[in-house]
Design an enzyme around this catalytic site. Structure first.
Site, PDB file in Angstrom:
ATOM      1  N   SER A  26      31.182   4.992  62.801  1.00 18.84           N
ATOM      2  CA  SER A  26      30.190   6.191  62.678  1.00 18.84           C
ATOM      3  C   SER A  26      29.527   6.325  63.979  1.00 18.84           C
ATOM      4  O   SER A  26      28.914   5.120  64.269  1.00 18.84           O
ATOM      5  CB  SER A  26      29.321   5.824  61.541  1.00 18.84           C
ATOM      6  OG  SER A  26      28.463   6.901  61.409  1.00 18.84           O
ATOM      7  N   GLU A  27      29.362   7.232  64.625  1.00 17.93           N
ATOM      8  CA  GLU A  27      28.972   7.433  66.143  1.00 17.93           C
ATOM      9  C   GLU A  27      27.513   6.976  66.383  1.00 17.93           C
ATOM     10  O   GLU A  27      27.168   6.872  67.484  1.00 17.93           O
ATOM     11  CB  GLU A  27      29.341   8.772  66.737  1.00 17.93           C
ATOM     12  CG  GLU A  27      28.838   9.906  66.387  1.00 17.93           C
ATOM     13  CD  GLU A  27      29.894  10.568  65.404  1.00 17.93           C
ATOM     14  OE1 GLU A  27      30.405  10.056  64.969  1.00 17.93           O
ATOM     15  OE2 GLU A  27      29.743  11.948  65.477  1.00 17.93           O
ATOM     16  N   ASN A  28      26.855   6.982  65.234  1.00 16.21           N
ATOM     17  CA  ASN A  28      25.247   6.786  65.554  1.00 16.21           C
ATOM     18  C   ASN A  28      25.182   5.027  65.407  1.00 16.21           C
ATOM     19  O   ASN A  28      23.967   4.697  65.347  1.00 16.21           O
ATOM     20  CB  ASN A  28      24.435   7.077  64.209  1.00 16.21           C
ATOM     21  CG  ASN A  28      25.135   6.894  62.966  1.00 16.21           C
ATOM     22  OD1 ASN A  28      26.244   7.007  62.718  1.00 16.21           O
ATOM     23  ND2 ASN A  28      24.423   6.542  61.812  1.00 16.21           N
TER      24      ASN A  28
END
Lengths: 214, 223, 223, 214
Positions: free
Chosen positions: A46-48
């Protein structure tokens, strides 16, 4: 009969191989986690800042510090790691993600992808998509075959501002699966009840139709 | 390093027209106490560098609705109707930057790197009129480092020296923002004594933090 | 990700002429087991990217003395007489790079950044014949990202998925080397089960590690 | 009487202000930790990835995973943080270090510094010095005034390959303290038993000598 959103997600889950690190876009892509065949070791990014995203958080069990890239409460799988956005995009940009499954507004036969704005009308922003399309080793798009006006989203050339050029490998819609190839757009699979001609009639580029789908 | 007990005083020096780096991704890792103090102070014409300018009625969304923000450098407006509305109505200026490029530009700013090349955005409208360069047959954009006079970050724990630890996905943009702020103000859920944090577990070393304030998590932390 | 039980097998594919990224600073954070396996295998003409090519009779110093290294990209030879001797006698090729520039070039390599600018080395012999550029009236050097076919790193703990944790100053160059290796081989003092590490405490996420092997610390860890 | 190495280190310790983050080079600079006046909050950075370096490790109490930039066993002060070399040099390059105290082979009146090699004779390598000289807010050099041949190390122009151009603010030798100024090399302080004339006679640039040191 067109595939439902869940069926698109299920079909997209077949793209995932054992040992893959996978990034999922917002919307239908996020639903792919629900259809992962057991026996495969897969890690979702998840790119966060999360590697090892688990299924969505159950109602009442949300951790308010733990969201996915779609800002929905999520969970962590065993072996998860947390890090900064800079590290997250170092991973993405550096070619470490095996597969990204993304939504789209338009896809072209040359692999161009548009999924972040309709000038003057709607602007979501590119989020991490512009990094992902060039960074991930393979890009699979999942989307409805046509927009709400019934116009095809599979075009000779995108009309909307691009997210990336020549980046898409495969398109999975509610009606068919198609591959971007050097020779053109190749029909790979049909949703139940659709013929190759049905798909051609709602697809701008001339499809390459293999014998078994004729 | 100074320890503050009032958010009002912690934001001292942030005046009309200031440029702020603000951590947070969606609801997580957002310095809500400091943002509330900016609302109460009523500073105007802010330029904000932040991935998504908060949410509707939350975080930076509060300042946006209160018309205190002049310009936003961000990657995403989706799911924030007031932000989309102000943007389409040209009431707020928006510079859209790919998320990884914001992260890296801010990191570069704090790390003394004036510019770097990235492939994100090549061949798209964000490359128009921009300097590009070919590496291994592919086109890359030149991107510059970003710093700002103030950075507002949020951490889970912080010690009195300024070391910070984040929880879950609360890290996101905060470490880079902290490093890129000339004056970095950290809002922490729990202020601990020097020596209470394990050195291997520190995410933001104290050198990047100039002010710290404890602000206990309340319902404002929940969407 | 594959878990190995033999250092011999863990270095499979590293052959004569290979280029290796190797973690470690002085005696700390050095993959001694993997290096010993390279000595035993007798691979030659290695190009090594490592801050200081080990110490006299320790780490990469063993391969250097055994004449297995053709070229070293490093920042420091001091305190390593055999290295200084081979360099001055032109028996080993050395490319001196400022320490921060090595660290950042390797980070850039793993992070998909083909090039960046840094001030280190401007106006010195390492800038000769190099591309430079002015930013804010100061001269910066263009530096390129570095990757290599193999990276050898050392961690304190690692899980079976490849997540790594370092101890004390054992982190040093290891995280960047891990990310920049096409095949990254991690030697860990303790191999733990998936789920045993705290996600916030992981220093190198599993995505960067392709092979892992437990190699208990012995006296080789002490100078 | 010339200052001893310890006295040079003690004098250099006066350069450190309350709240400073300080990087110390190898050799005499490392000894500065011994002379820190109490009551000052100072954090020492070791560029191999430690912020909050304590005094050298006592014999028998070494932690084999904990060394300083000189590869000597060290300790951690309360509030220490550990990180990668990339983060360490992000700190240095990004201008976060208030003061670096470094050794030198030669220093010139224009602030040029040479401290990493004698071509064909001795090569230590620049280590982190090339990053530090441009990154730290202030560079103080500590060294002997002359080399082992009795030649001055304070020159009009460096003869050895430079570590950085125009980077040094202050020079502390075993005989004097001098500042690099726009007007030239300013004599600031004398070691006991040395006159301004003594220093001038072992210093190549013409010194600016303030009245109280005449």
């Amino acid at each position: 009969m067109a595939w439902t959103r869940d069926q698109i997600a299920e079909r997209a889950s077949h793209e995932i191989e054992d040992g893959f690190y996978v990034n999922l876009g917002i919307g239908i892509p996020t639903m792919v986690t629900k259809y992962l065949p057991s026996g495969k070791q897969v890690v979702f990014q998840s790119e966060n800042g999360l590697l090892g995203m688990g299924p969505p958080a159950k109602e009442g069990e949300e951790d308010i510090d733990l969201v996915n890239a779609g800002k929905q409460y999520t969970t962590m799988a065993p072996g998860a790691a947390l890090f900064s956005s800079a590290e997250s995009f170092a991973m993405i940009r550096g070619g470490h993600i095996d597969l990204a499954i993304l939504g789209a507004m338009e896809v072209a036969a040359n692999g161009d992808l548009a999924n972040f704005m309709i000038p003057g009308v709607m602007v979501k922003g590119m989020g991490g998509a512009m990094d992902l399309v060039y960074g991930a080793k393979r890009i699979v798009v999942v989307m409805d075959h046509t927009n709400k006006h019934g116009d095809t989203k599979v075009l000779n050339r995108c009309s909307l501002p691009l997210t990336g050029q020549g980046v898409v490998s495969r398109i999975i819609t509610d009606r068919a699966v198609m591959d971007i190839t050097d020779e053109g757009l190749l029909l790979v699979e049909l949703a139940p009840g659709y013929s190759a001609q049905d798909i051609q009639s709602c697809t701008e580029p001339t499809l390459i139709i293999p014998a078994h789908l004729q | 390093m100074s320890v503050y007990t009032s958010v009002e005083k912690a934001i001292d020096g942030i005046n009309d027209g200031a440029t702020l780096l603000v951590g947070g991704f969606g609801p997580v890792g957002t310095p809500c106490g400091l943002i509330q103090a900016l609302k109460d102070k009523g500073v105007k014409d802010l330029t904000v560098i932040s991935n998504n300018c908060g949410e509707e009625g939350f975080g930076l969304g509060i300042l946006l609705r209160n018309r205190q923000i002049k310009k936003v450098i961000c990657s995403y407006l989706g799911g924030h109707p007031e932000f989309e509305r102000q943007y389409l109505a040209k009431e707020v200026e928006v510079e859209l930057v790919p998320q990884g490029t914001i992260a890296e530009r801010v990191r570069a700013g704090g790390a003394g790197i004036p510019a770097f090349y990235t492939r994100a955005g090549a061949g798209t409208i964000i490359a128009e009129g921009r300097e590009t360069r070919m590496f291994n047959g592919k086109e890359y954009l030149l991107e510059t480092g970003l710093r700002a006079e103030f950075a507002l970050v949020k951490a889970y724990k912080g010690d009195r020296l300024g070391n910070l630890i984040y929880r879950r996905t609360g890290m996101n943009f905060n470490p880079m923002m902290a490093a890129a702020g000339i004056t970095t103000i950290a809002e922490v859920e729990e202020l601990v004594e020097i020596g209470d944090l394990v050195p291997e577990q520190v995410h933001t070393p104290s050198i990047y933090v100039q002010r710290i304030i404890e602000f206990r998590k309340t319902d404002t932390g929940k969407l």
